[in-house]
Structures are given as C-alpha cells and as structure tokens.
Design an enzyme around this catalytic site. Structure first.
Site, mmCIF file in Angstrom:
data_model
loop_
_atom_site.group_PDB
_atom_site.id
_atom_site.type_symbol
_atom_site.label_atom_id
_atom_site.label_comp_id
_atom_site.label_asym_id
_atom_site.label_seq_id
_atom_site.Cartn_x
_atom_site.Cartn_y
_atom_site.Cartn_z
ATOM 1 N N GLY A 482 -7.813 13.316 10.893
ATOM 2 C CA GLY A 482 -6.548 13.397 9.376
ATOM 3 C C GLY A 482 -6.638 11.800 9.391
ATOM 4 O O GLY A 482 -5.719 11.480 8.738
ATOM 5 N N ASN A 650 -5.861 -0.811 7.748
ATOM 6 C CA ASN A 650 -6.050 0.146 6.219
ATOM 7 C C ASN A 650 -4.541 0.034 6.453
ATOM 8 O O ASN A 650 -3.579 1.625 6.703
ATOM 9 C CB ASN A 650 -6.766 0.921 6.403
ATOM 10 N N GLU A 723 0.944 7.179 17.314
ATOM 11 C CA GLU A 723 1.631 7.780 18.357
ATOM 12 C C GLU A 723 2.824 7.357 18.602
ATOM 13 O O GLU A 723 3.923 7.747 18.804
ATOM 14 C CB GLU A 723 1.037 8.421 19.599
#
Length: 756
Positions: A482, A650, A723
């Site tokens: 994802g 990105n 994270e």
C-alpha cells in the site's frame, strides 16, 4: 537553511520524476477491483479451511471429538495432531540467517498435543465451502488437562529479567552516573508510563491459497517478505526453495503483522498437502487476533534531571516488555533515549517477562513508537516544571553528535524541522498556562513531540531490461503493501535511464523474480533503489560499450560519468544517441543488467555504519486538541508534522505514508488497546467492533511537510518514511491534553475516565 532549500528546488527542476507527486502505477487496478489479493485467487477443485482454537492458555489435549464436524455436508477432512502430516521444526533465530526471523512461533502446529496459548490452532477443518468449514469448526469438541500458566503482564512485572543485547539492538547502556546526577538535579521529574498491547488490524486479514503439484508448491499469500516466506516453507515442508513459488503482488496493509510466518499460512499448506486439494484459508478478524502476534505491552520509567537553565544533567529510561515462551522479538523501547537528547549522564535498561501468550511481533516502529511516548511525555513534563517552552527545552538539548557514544549523525535537521513547524503551526500563539486556552466549553491545548526512527538498507537484487522499442522492465520481488513500491521504483529507473515514466514497467510480488527486501523497517524503498540504481548504471555502461564500437557514434570515446541520461538515451551537451539507435546499429533487440546487494555486503555495511555514524529520519509533531470540560471527551483538532526524511521520491505517496503514521498514532493515543484477560490469557476484544481504531470523525486535517535534503550516505539520499510518522504522535497528543487540562495521562490510551 534557505540555501539548502534553494539547492533542493534546483535539483527538483533538473529531474523529471523523482520528487514529483506521481499517481500510483497500480492505482487503476486497485480502485476498479482488477487487482487480486491472496484470498481472491481461485483454482480448480479448491477447498476451504477454518481453524479451531484452543480455549486454555497452557495444557495438553486429552480428547478431540470430530464426529459432528465430519458429519457436516461438504466437510472433506478434519486435521488434528492425531492425523496431520508432520512438519519440520522452526529454525533457531540467528542474525547470520535473517530469514530465520520469519518464525512467528516455535510451535509445531498439529504436531503435538501441547497447548501454548489461548487461541492456538488445535484443528483445521477442510470443506467444499467456507461456510461449511466455519460451521464444522464450531462443532469440534476438545477437552484439556490444564497446566499452570503465566498470562498477567502487570502481575509479572516484578519478575522481569534483564534483556540480552545484540549487535543490532542494544538493551541498555550508561554514560556517567545518572542516578547520582538525578538526585543532585535542581529540577527533576520521575514518571511511570504504561502502554497496552496493540494489534495491526490491516484492511486485508491474513489469507493463504496453497496448491501442491506433486512436490511443487504454489502459494498466494499476503506477506511482507516473499523470500523469507519461501525459505521458511522450504524448511518446514522439506522441499527445495526452487520447488516453491510465492505470489504476493498486492498486500492490503501489514504494519509488521505480515512479516513473520504464522499458523494460518503453515496450516493452509499442510491442509493442501494432506487433502491433495488446493486450499484457501482466509482468517477471520478474530482469528487474526488469536493467531498473529501483536505489539508488546510496556511499563516504562523516565526520570529527567536538569539545571535551572534547562540543560539535562540526567536521563534515565527503563522498560519492561514481554516475549512468549514460544517466541517473540524484544523491542528497542529505550532506543529513542540513546539518540535524542544531549544529557550529561544517561542510564538505559530493558527488561523482559516471558508469558504463556502468543508471541509478540513487530508493529509499526517497534519499540520507538511506545518508547517515544514515554520520553517525549517526560520532556514535556520537565518543561512544565522549569516553566520553559517545550520546543525551547528540546532545542536547548539538541545534540551535535550521538549522545551515548559521540558518533556523528550522517544527517540530522531536527532544528530546522522545529523552526519550520513552529512558524507554520503558530506555536507562538500558545498561552503556556495549563487550562488557559478555551473555545466555549472546550479546553484547548497544544503539544509537541519529536519523531525519530533509524534508517537502514537491506539486501536486494534487481534486474532492468530495455528493449529496442524503448520499454523498460524493472524486476524485483518487492511487496506492495500500500506504500506505492512499484511507483517509486519506476520513477527512479525513469530518471536514471532518462526515459519517460510511462515507458517503465515494474514487476513485483513473485518469488520467481530477483530476491527483494522485505517491506519493513522503513527500508524497502532505499534497498530497492540501490539495486535499481546499480542495474541502471550497468545497463547504461552496456549501451555505451555498444556505441563505442561504432566509429560514427557521437558517444565514441566518452566516459559514462561525462554523459547525461535523458531523452531516451545518453547525451553530452548537444551530442548524443538514443538507446534505440544504439541497439539498432548493434543488431540487438534488448539490453539487460542486474544489481544486487548480497548478505555479506549487507553485514559489512551494517557493521561499518554502526562504527562510523548514526542514521535516522526525524521530525517535529505539532498537535492541537480540544477537551470537553464536562465529559472529558478529547478531539484532535489540528495537526502539523514537519519531517527530515532525506530525499522524497514521490510527494504524493510520501504525504500519504506520513499521514497514515500520524492517524495510527492518534489511535494509539486515544483508543487502541488489546484487552487480555489476566486469568485466562484470552483476548477479549478480537474485532473492530471492540478494538477501536480511528475513523474519519476522529482525524483532523493533517498538514505534513518535509525538508527534502538528501542524506549522502543512503541510496538517493532517502531515509525512510513508513514508520517515522507514528513515533512521537501519542506523546504530542498527551502533551496537548496536559496543556489543555493540567493532567498528565501516563497510561495509554487517554480515555474519558482518566480525565474526569
């Protein structure tokens, strides 16, 4: 700082794809339903399996009555320890064989009459339909001889033992005598914090489709590490790795829960072998809670001493966490305190209790997420005691080098993150007095906390192929959980080769591809990027070598480092040649090259990095909350996170990842907790009806910014995003609540009863 931003903008203008907000290459497939996840694969003659769970924490099975289950129409087989084919034992964990870390537990599933935790699978029903399998599973009757079990974490805290450290994860450390310094400090705080167990609750529950063809095995699996899963299955079922194909092109989230191999996967493969049928085992949400490890609970002490000016003279951070008698990984709970503040003395210790529960496992920013809650809450409380702005206190103690050992940081711009964040958030408008800001019946509070997560690169292999028509194919067994893994690697390859993004196709999610890194530790993008960069360079070298053979090539006599990859070829100033032209002249239909970071290179680099410097992503969280003065209801009303995460590949997927981490941290702060019965070890809320994750109404507008300055020691300068976003979030919420109400909540989650 202004100069660095100007340099960043110039660099962005010079590239075509890296850094841009590019749409995901798999976006259409996912939004239209074209993408198929593990449980959606069908095979002729496929059967369905369901688990029967133990209802005691520890004991032995005395009897199993499967007669009623076998009588259900459509039931094919009921597998128990009395009739199941044997599996080989799980390997012992070793850092020299990282795939050994894939063992979720050491239990021999259906290979023993022993029960090791409440929820352990003790039988598997295989039927023609999932409905028949689930119904029949409820009819299996098991009697047990119960044995004494230790399942109460809080009660076992006094029995905790010192955690053993390792090369990767120290379990403690000392700098001076922190206890003496704390006692002598003019200003100090000494706080106890607790955090509960947390479950991952990915949108896609774990699922496996297993198909045997003789001694060859195909597995459709929701996994975060294809290579480790393949290696683990080969070992457990006694067949060569080359006889196994793992397919996992799409994974509906993981957060660490799909990194190891758990009972459902192994039992699906076992059932398929025993019945000679393709078998699908899709875990229910409850079965995920009962058979897949979760985040450990913790008890922590953070004591801070400072002089009157706010300089830290002592930092003590200790923790107690759990592992299981049948597995589990210790977490670096005190790790943030090794790196964040320049205290004159530091004392760090981690202790463990071993329980008769399912083994704990990694969950988004393991150790750092819960450890940062305690440390950053204590820093805020110290600021209150000093009467000092909490941002000022942090910046006053911002180290120039790593506090514990004096090693340099490879890259650290935390001061800049706080400077940008304070200005953008309007921090100067905060009235420092507790309970001093109101909006009608709402008490308004503002809090800050530091985000921090270490960076690393894992072994990876990549091949890049370019055909005469200009299509580029990047091949690597990455996992798409994802985060946009295929998209960012396509961007990197497009820029490195100087070709349009639409010309690049990325093949992932298949063990037949070159071995990729796992999707964990915020390392997948950097690890894959290193392989892509190496393969692209080799491909350009091959193209240049072909061009040099032609006497009329404008590239003849040129060195690769003197050339620029753009416009579909290699160029030097106004001269150049396309790859298509080079291939046509050489009579070739394609070029292919590979890049690989092997295990030996990985270990050598890990040791060298550990010796030379400290690498990490970091950031600053700014949070505003509103607390109802009568009911204690807490609403997070505004959020800003400013991050130093190196180069961003990105902008669109990076923003999504950072926001996702913040949302997960808000859940950790306000609602999430797995409730374990301290008498039986049974999880009492194994569903999303009772385990409360944030919904849209709980999430405020989240503004995320990043500095976008590369770390020169990392591939493409990127530090990892997945994270760092969750670290510090729970503390920022708790600190804002403290500002709004004057109450320090040190036990997560922050619920109404703790504020009334």
């Amino acid at each position: 700082m202004t100069t660095k931003y100007a340099e960043t903008e110039q660099r962005q203008a010079a590239v075509k794809h890296v850094g841009r907000p590019v749409d995901r290459v798999d976006g259409r497939a996912k939004t239209t339903g074209e993408a198929r996840y593990a449980a959606e694969h069908r095979h002729p003659g496929m059967a369905h399996a369901a688990l029967v769970h133990a209802t005691v924490a520890r004991g032995r099975i005395e009897s199993l009555d499967t007669e009623a289950a076998r009588a259900v129409p459509g039931v094919i087989e009921v597998l128990t320890h009395e009739n199941a084919p044997p599996m080989k034992p799980a390997p012992k964990r070793s850092l020299l064989n990282l795939s050994s870390l894939a063992s979720g537990t050491t239990v021999s599933y259906l290979g023993t009459d022993e029960v090791h935790w409440n929820g352990q699978p003790v039988a598997v029903v295989v039927a023609e339909t999932p409905e028949a399998a689930r119904h029949a599973a409820t009819l299996v009757r098991v009697t047990y001889r119960e044995l004494p079990a230790v399942v109460d974490f809080a009660a076992e805290e006094p029995n905790a033992v010192q955690q053993k450290g390792s090369m990767i994860q120290p379990a403690g450390g000392d700098k001076g005598d922190a206890a003496v310094a704390l006692a002598a400090a003019p200003v100090s705080v000494d706080l106890r914090f607790t955090t509960p167990p947390h479950h991952h609750n990915a949108i896609e529950p774990h699922a496996t489709v297993a198909v045997w063809d003789g001694d060859h095995l195909t597995v459709h699996e929701s996994t975060q590490h294809i290579a480790w899963l393949r290696r683990h299955l080969a070992l457990r079922f006694g067949i060569p790795e080359r006889a196994i194909r793992v397919l996992s092109p799409y994974v509906g989230g993981g957060f660490g829960g799909k990194y190891a191999v758990w009972a459902g996967t192994l039992l699906a493969v076992l059932a398929a072998r025993a019945t000679a049928r393709p078998v699908r085992l899709a875990l229910t949400r409850e079965a995920v809670h009962r058979t897949v490890g979760a985040r450990t609970p913790t008890v922590q002490r953070v004591a801070l001493g400072a002089d009157a000016g706010g300089d830290l003279t002592a930092l003590i951070h200790t923790s107690v966490a759990m592992t299981s008698r049948i597995g589990g990984m210790p977490e670096g709970v005190v790790s943030p305190s090794r790196h964040l503040y320049d205290a004159a003395t530091i004392h760090l210790r981690q202790r463990l209790v071993r329980l008769d529960l399912l083994a704990n496992t990694s969950m988004r920013a393991p150790g750092d997420s819960v450890g940062s809650f305690a440390l950053e809450s204590a820093m805020d409380e110290l600021a209150c005691e000093l009467g000092m702005d909490p941002v000022e206190l942090r910046m006053r103690n911002e180290p120039a080098r790593n506090p514990m050992d004096g090693k340099p940081f490879s890259h650290r711009m935390l001061r800049e993150a706080y400077e940008v964040g304070a200005e953008r958030f309007g921090w100067r408008e905060r009235d420092p007095g507790a309970g001093s800001m109101r909006d009608g019946r709402w008490l308004v509070g503002m809090g800050v906390a530091t985000a921090y997560h270490p960076s690393m690169v894992m072994p990876a292999a990549v091949t890049v192929r370019m055909d005469a028509g200009g299509e580029v194919v990047v091949r690597c067994a990455l996992q798409e959980i994802g985060v946009g893994a295929a998209t960012v690697q396509a961007q990197i390859a497009a820029d490195e080769l100087g070709v349009p993004l639409e010309a690049v196709r990325v093949e992932i999610g298949d063990s037949e591809l070159p071995e990729g890194p796992g999707a964990g530790g915020s390392a997948q993008t950097a690890s894959g990027a290193e392989g892509v960069l190496a393969a692209c360079r080799k491909l350009k070298e091959s193209a240049l070598a072909l061009a040099r053979r032609s006497p009329d090539s404008p590239l003849r006599g040129r060195r690769l480092d003197d050339l620029e990859a753009r416009d579909g070829g290699l160029h030097h100033g106004g001269d150049g040649e396309t790859y298509a032209a080079i291939l046509a002249r050489a009579g070739r239909d394609h070029l292919e090259a590979g890049g690989r970071t092997g295990m030996l290179k990985f270990l050598a680099r890990a040791l060298n990095d550990r010796r030379r410097w400290v690498k990490a992503a970091c950031g600053a969280h700014f949070c505003e909350v509103r607390v109802d003065q009568d009911t204690g209801e807490v609403r997070v009303s505004r959020w800003l996170g400013v991050f130093d995460i190196g180069r961003v590949i990105n902008a669109k997927t990076a923003a999504a990842q950072l926001r996702g981490g913040i949302v997960m941290g808000i859940g950790m702060a306000l609602s999430e907790a797995s409730q374990v019965d301290p008498r039986t070890g049974r999880i009492m809320n194994p569903s999303l009806a009772e385990y409360h994750v944030p919904v849209h109404a709980d999430v405020p507008p989240i503004d995320v910014q990043w500095l976008d300055v590369p770390d020169p020691t990392m591939p493409l300068g990127l530090l990892g995003i997945g994270e760092v976003g969750i670290t510090g979030v729970a503390a920022a919420v708790a600190n804002a609540v403290r500002h709004a109400t004057g109450k320090r909540v040190a036990d997560l989650p922050i619920t109404l009863d703790k504020l009334l």
